[in-house]
Motif scaffolding. Structure first.
Motif, mmCIF file in Angstrom:
data_model
loop_
_atom_site.group_PDB
_atom_site.id
_atom_site.type_symbol
_atom_site.label_atom_id
_atom_site.label_comp_id
_atom_site.label_asym_id
_atom_site.label_seq_id
_atom_site.Cartn_x
_atom_site.Cartn_y
_atom_site.Cartn_z
ATOM 1 N N THR A 24 39.459 42.056 10.122
ATOM 2 C CA THR A 24 40.086 42.683 11.281
ATOM 3 C C THR A 24 39.951 44.198 11.214
ATOM 4 N N VAL A 25 40.173 44.784 10.041
ATOM 5 C CA VAL A 25 39.998 46.233 9.894
ATOM 6 C C VAL A 25 38.539 46.607 10.150
ATOM 7 N N TRP A 26 37.614 45.822 9.652
ATOM 8 C CA TRP A 26 36.191 46.093 9.891
ATOM 9 C C TRP A 26 35.878 46.070 11.379
ATOM 10 N N LYS A 27 36.433 45.063 12.091
ATOM 11 C CA LYS A 27 36.182 44.967 13.530
ATOM 12 C C LYS A 27 36.743 46.174 14.271
ATOM 13 N N VAL A 28 37.929 46.646 13.883
ATOM 14 C CA VAL A 28 38.512 47.833 14.514
ATOM 15 C C VAL A 28 37.652 49.049 14.214
ATOM 16 N N ALA A 57 47.778 44.062 3.056
ATOM 17 C CA ALA A 57 46.316 43.971 2.960
ATOM 18 C C ALA A 57 45.664 44.804 4.062
ATOM 19 N N ILE A 58 46.229 44.783 5.255
ATOM 20 C CA ILE A 58 45.702 45.602 6.354
ATOM 21 C C ILE A 58 45.765 47.077 5.972
ATOM 22 N N MET A 59 46.895 47.510 5.439
ATOM 23 C CA MET A 59 47.036 48.921 5.028
ATOM 24 C C MET A 59 46.009 49.269 3.948
ATOM 25 N N LYS A 60 45.807 48.349 2.999
ATOM 26 C CA LYS A 60 44.840 48.575 1.924
ATOM 27 C C LYS A 60 43.440 48.779 2.501
ATOM 28 N N TYR A 61 43.042 47.893 3.399
ATOM 29 C CA TYR A 61 41.690 47.999 3.953
ATOM 30 C C TYR A 61 41.545 49.158 4.930
ATOM 31 N N LYS A 62 42.609 49.491 5.638
ATOM 32 C CA LYS A 62 42.546 50.675 6.502
ATOM 33 C C LYS A 62 42.278 51.921 5.671
ATOM 34 N N THR A 63 42.920 52.018 4.516
ATOM 35 C CA THR A 63 42.709 53.145 3.623
ATOM 36 C C THR A 63 41.281 53.128 3.070
ATOM 37 N N LEU A 64 40.844 51.975 2.590
ATOM 38 C CA LEU A 64 39.505 51.865 2.009
ATOM 39 C C LEU A 64 38.400 52.152 3.013
ATOM 40 N N MET A 65 38.616 51.743 4.272
ATOM 41 C CA MET A 65 37.584 51.903 5.286
ATOM 42 C C MET A 65 37.756 53.151 6.140
ATOM 43 N N GLY A 66 38.815 53.913 5.868
ATOM 44 C CA GLY A 66 39.026 55.152 6.596
ATOM 45 C C GLY A 66 39.430 54.943 8.045
ATOM 46 N N VAL A 67 40.232 53.923 8.302
ATOM 47 C CA VAL A 67 40.734 53.650 9.650
ATOM 48 C C VAL A 67 42.167 54.161 9.729
ATOM 49 N N ASN A 68 42.472 54.930 10.751
ATOM 50 C CA ASN A 68 43.830 55.482 10.892
ATOM 51 C C ASN A 68 44.765 54.497 11.527
#
Length: 68
Positions: A24-28, A57-68
């Motif tokens: 989901t984070v990747w798609k965003v 997990a969403i917060m973790k991946y947002k941080t890793l992928m640089g999504v605000n």
């Protein structure tokens, strides 16, 4: 190597939720969906512990992928 069938239901669910959060984070990040996808994912989870795990997990991946 791990045999996932030997894990408990809880552990298998956490792996699935982690995968869904990552995707989901990747798609965003790649403009495939909007930020509402995060709410759609977590709002469909009835179990409070699973929902909390998914949000973390969403917060973790947002941080890793640089999504605000």
């Amino acid at each position: 190597m791990y045999n996932l069938t030997q894990l408990s239901d809880t552990e298998r669910m956490r792996i699935e939720l982690d995968k869904q959060a990552s995707y989901t984070v990747w798609k965003v990040k790649n403009s495939k969906v909007g930020y509402e996808a995060f709410a759609m994912l977590t709002n469909n989870i009835e179990d409070d512990d699973e929902r909390d795990f998914c949000q973390q997990a969403i917060m973790k991946y947002k941080t890793l992928m640089g999504v605000n």
